[in-house]
Write a protein that holds these residues in place. Structure first.
Motif, short mmCIF file in Angstrom:
data_model
loop_
_atom_site.label_atom_id
_atom_site.label_comp_id
_atom_site.label_asym_id
_atom_site.label_seq_id
_atom_site.Cartn_x
_atom_site.Cartn_y
_atom_site.Cartn_z
N ILE A 2 41.82 82.42 40.78
CA ILE A 2 42.35 82.05 42.09
C ILE A 2 43.66 81.31 41.90
O ILE A 2 43.73 80.30 41.18
N VAL A 3 44.72 81.82 42.50
CA VAL A 3 46.04 81.20 42.39
C VAL A 3 46.42 80.60 43.74
O VAL A 3 46.01 81.11 44.79
N PRO A 4 47.16 79.50 43.75
CA PRO A 4 47.55 78.86 45.01
C PRO A 4 48.39 79.80 45.87
O PRO A 4 49.11 80.67 45.37
N ARG A 5 48.32 79.63 47.19
CA ARG A 5 49.14 80.43 48.10
C ARG A 5 50.60 80.05 47.90
O ARG A 5 50.98 78.89 48.07
N PRO A 6 51.42 81.02 47.54
CA PRO A 6 52.85 80.70 47.33
C PRO A 6 53.54 80.42 48.66
O PRO A 6 53.24 81.03 49.67
N TYR A 59 50.27 84.25 52.63
CA TYR A 59 51.18 83.28 52.03
C TYR A 59 51.28 82.04 52.92
O TYR A 59 50.88 82.04 54.08
N GLU A 60 51.85 80.98 52.34
CA GLU A 60 52.24 79.81 53.14
C GLU A 60 53.59 80.14 53.76
O GLU A 60 54.64 79.89 53.17
N ILE A 61 53.57 80.75 54.95
CA ILE A 61 54.79 81.22 55.60
C ILE A 61 55.41 80.10 56.44
O ILE A 61 54.75 79.49 57.28
N ASP A 62 56.67 79.86 56.17
CA ASP A 62 57.46 78.92 56.97
C ASP A 62 58.50 79.74 57.72
O ASP A 62 59.49 80.19 57.12
N THR A 63 58.29 79.98 59.02
CA THR A 63 59.18 80.83 59.81
C THR A 63 60.27 80.00 60.47
O THR A 63 59.99 79.01 61.16
N HIS A 73 60.34 76.73 48.19
CA HIS A 73 59.88 78.10 48.45
C HIS A 73 60.09 78.99 47.23
O HIS A 73 61.13 78.91 46.56
N MET A 74 59.13 79.87 46.98
CA MET A 74 59.22 80.77 45.84
C MET A 74 59.96 82.06 46.19
O MET A 74 60.38 82.80 45.31
#
Length: 817
Positions: free
Chosen positions: A289-293, A313-317, A328-329
């Motif tokens: 399990i990998v963290p949500r990018p 994903y951890e979406i920042d709109t 942010h990746m």
């Protein structure tokens, strides 16, 4: 060493009547004109004109006779030189011989142990029969066994269950066997013993809080037997429990709780005493399990794609690009005009150069519609903005370069089959030539319009023999030398296995590719060989590098359909919907791997042209680039030239096709652990095969029985050889070791049976001895084409006519005297 004997023949046939040197017949008309002039010429000198006219009048009949006889004689002589022959085909009885290939691998213990011996004894007195063993123990190299024993124009019967876990792919081998007229048949065998086994299929990693799709396959060989399937995770959490007695497939989706690693285990219980192999009743699978990018989504309008991505994903709109991107990746630009991005170019360039990702999505305000063309932003993109001109197919020059070295002995004919399919995929307006190579390059066919010599070219390729070593650089140089004599687009299609243990040869080859590419030649690579080869990964990387440096594409599988997109003519009978359907043109990339069956049709796109250093992954059927990627510094940039699903690209948001978008974003993000200071990754494996332990750390890792090697900055790897099944842990990373894959999916392999029927073979019942004998005898009948040479009859007639002409001339001279 292969020797190419010069062949000046140019056969022309009308029905069954042919001439070997057809160009000789062109001389008939000039020769007749010369004879007409020469016969009318008077070489005797006369004192006055009256004597000349009287002489000509007296010789008029003689000259007509001489002209007629000489003309006919020369015509027959030229036909004799042209080597006329007549083709006659007839069916002849060949040698009815059968070769029985026996699979003695462990999985065959379920069947009658003497089935091959009994068949041999029953056939021995009726036809010539031979028996050979092709597999033993836990190594089912069925493809290799068939390939090493077929000779062409022969009959082979394989006693096997079709389970092929090592060596050449069965599909390739069966296709090759059909191509050389080798008939491969098999037996319809019923297991005497029964067995039930289980496997789990699914992703090795999951992003936190996302569901994974898993498939549990239970295979029953022989008679049905009751079993209870239990699937659980982390030893105690039951996912499903089912009772059945036949082969079944169970699917489920699961979101795992907190924790970096989870264990997914499938067990078969209560299988009873008839279960022959017990070691395949448990299957282990590890999930990391990998963290949500964190991903920044820049959009000025509501986006259906953003809503879907927010589930993963951890979406920042945001509507505009902020100044700080370090958290942010990856950054996704959805249909954004260039004027909104250009003020941030310095920070954006630094951001992607430091190893982060950028994704540009098209639309009505993007790419050529958003002022990208000629701007500084275009330098970041893997594409040039604007439509490319459709190239005239007659300006495209292609040289097919074929590896015929000793190293490709096991599948040189597979290379020939690939080369022939490549030729069939090209436009007949293309100019095509061929070069073969081993220790040197040989010109097989010079560059001509394919329509002029397609049949001849295919015949020459089918006659190639193999010998010597693989000097890839010499083959590429030979192809480029041929292309240097022509103008227009220059392309090499390089067909090889890429096998070599000499790093110097690899370096020389890559340098050759750089050189010829700088001179305007693109290199497309078609790989041939085996995915189960110990050096397959290294060979694939080498061939992929050739294509990358040559600004071409590397095709690991059959390339004919994808080369059609590159070089074939547009079929006017197919509608616009077909040409707006997407096709993964390069399926060796992480994004498109395994997506050959993608079915998506878009209704619009932006116009762009891939840059030389970029990789084109997906196009439409009319070669409009849709998904193009490249690396920029340490980072990655993706361009998708259709929209977010608002108007054009809705088909990409379906469950079946959405992997293309999510994989593109995952590729742009890169290694999810790259911002970590410590990470360990180990993939699941099986007994008898190794796995790699990959560690990200500043210091050399240390673990019992593992020898680590540094292969990159803060990146170390070691090889782990499993000794027993179960879950293992190395440096805090959990992975699974399962039973040898010889025990997976036992029973008759339906794929193999389908291949037998599709390639002209037959599936026999073991007691159908008469059917086998009749089939072998029927297949042994060959159509024999004989040619009867008529050169000497034409030459003799010409000689008789010459002598007749001399005799008539002397006779008339004597009468006049």
């Amino acid at each position: 060493m292969t020797f190419i004997i010069p062949d000046y023949s140019k056969i022309y046939c009308m029905s069954k009547y042919c001439v070997r040197y057809s160009y000789v017949l062109i001389a008939i008309i000039p020769v007749l004109l010369f004879l007409f002039w020469f016969t009318r010429k008077t070489f005797v000198k006369f004192s006055n004109r009256l004597e000349l006219e009287a002489y000509v009048k007296s010789k008029r009949i003689d000259r007509k006779i001489i002209l007629a006889l000489r003309s006919i004689a020369f015509v027959f002589l030229l036909f004799a030189i042209a080597s006329p022959f007549v083709l006659e085909s007839k069916t002849v009885q060949g040698d009815p011989r059968l070769l029985i290939l026996v699979d003695n691998s462990t999985s065959m213990q379920l069947y009658h142990p003497d089935i091959a011996n009994d068949l041999y004894r029953k056939l021995e007195g009726s036809i010539r029969v031979e028996r050979r063993t092709i597999a033993n123990g836990e190594h089912s190299t069925i493809g290799n066994g068939i390939l090493n024993n077929i000779e062409g124009n022969d009959n082979v019967l394989v006693v096997t269950d079709g389970a092929n876990n090592e060596g050449k792919l069965l599909g390739d081998i069966m296709l090759f066997a059909s191509g050389i007229n080798s008939t491969v048949s098999t037996l319809n065998m019923e297991p005497l013993k029964s067995d039930v086994g289980v496997v789990i299929e699914g992703p090795p990693e999951l992003i936190k809080d996302t569901e994974g799709d898993f498939v549990v396959r239970v295979t029953v060989a022989g008679k049905n037997m009751p079993y209870t399937l239990q699937v659980s995770y982390d030893d105690t959490n039951l996912i499903l429990e089912e009772q059945a007695s036949a082969s079944r497939t169970f699917t489920f989706s699961r979101k795992f709780p907190e924790g970096e690693y989870h264990k997914l285990t499938a067990k078969l219980l209560d299988t009873g005493k008839d279960d022959y192999f017990r070691n395949n009743n448990v299957y282990y699978k590890s999930i990391k399990i990998v963290p949500r990018p964190s991903v920044l989504y820049v959009s000025e309008k509501p986006s259906p794609l953003a809503r879907e991505l927010d589930k993963i994903y951890e979406i920042d709109t945001v509507a505009s690009l902020p100044s700080d991107l370090s958290n942010h990746m990856a950054v996704i630009f959805n249909d954004i005009r260039a004027s909104k991005i250009l003020p941030h170019m310095d920070s954006l360039s630094d951001y992607v150069s430091d190893g982060n990702g950028l994704v540009f999505i098209g639309g009505e305000n993007s790419f050529e519609r958003g002022g990208y063309k000629g701007s500084l932003l275009e330098t970041l993109l893997p594409i040039k903005i604007g439509a490319s001109e459709e190239q005239n197919k007659s300006d495209i020059n292609i040289v097919i370069v074929i590896d015929i070295s000793q190293g490709t002995e096991d599948y040189v004919a597979v290379e020939k089959a690939l080369a022939l399919s490549v030729i069939d995929s090209l436009s007949e307006k293309n100019n095509v030539g061929t070069v073969a190579f081993n220790t040197q390059a040989y010109q097989i066919a010079e560059i001509k319009t394919l329509k002029e010599h397609k049949k001849e070219l295919k015949e020459k390729i089918s006659r190639l023999k193999f010998d010597g070593q693989s000097f890839f650089n010499l083959g590429l140089e030979g192809g480029h030398t041929m292309l240097s004599k022509v103008g227009g687009s220059k392309n090499i299609i390089f067909i090889s296995d890429g096998k070599t243990t000499y790093n110097k040869l690899r370096e020389d080859t890559l340098n050759t590719v750089r050189t010829i590419n700088s001179l305007g030649t693109k290199v497309f690579v078609v790989g041939v060989g085996t995915e189960t080869d110990d050096l397959a990964t290294e060979n694939n990387l080498f061939l992929s590098n050739i294509a990358a440096l040559g600004e071409g594409i590397y095709y690991k599988t059959d390339a004919s359909n994808k080369l059609k997109v590159q070089f074939a003519d547009k079929d006017e009978t197919k509608g616009e919907e077909f040409y707006n359907t997407l096709i993964p043109i390069d399926t060796t990339h992480f994004i498109t791997l395994g997506l050959d069956d993608m079915q998506a049709t878009i209704s619009g796109y932006n116009y762009a042209v891939p840059k030389p250093a970029a990789r084109t992954l997906v196009t439409t059927h009319k070669n409009i680039p849709i998904l193009v990627v490249w690396r920029f510094g340490l980072g990655r940039v993706v361009s998708i030239t259709t929209d977010d699903g608002s108007k054009w690209g809705g088909a990409l948001l379906t469950k079946r096709n959405s992997k293309l978008v999510t994989r593109s974003i995952n590729w742009a993000i890169g290694d999810l652990g790259r911002k970590k200071s410590y990470d360990v990754t180990v993939r699941d494996t099986v007994l008898g095969k190794t796995t790699s332990v990959n560690v990200i750390t500043k210091d050399m890792p240390n673990a019992d029985d593992l020898a680590f090697a540094k292969i990159d900055t803060n990146f170390y790897t070691a090889v782990y050889t499993p000794k027993e099944t179960g879950y293992r842990e190395v440096l805090g990373a959990t992975f699974a070791v399962n039973y040898n894959d010889e025990y997976a999916n036992l029973g008759a392999n339906q794929e193999f049976l389908n291949l037998v029927e599709k390639t002209g073979g037959k599936i026999f019942n073991p007691d159908d001895i008469k059917g086998i004998i009749d089939f072998v005898k029927a297949k042994s009948k060959r159509i024999k084409v004989d040619s009867t040479d008529y050169r000497w009859p034409f030459a003799i007639i010409a000689m008789i006519l010459f002598l007749t002409e001399i005799g008539i001339r002397r006779y008339r001279e004597n009468i006049q005297k």
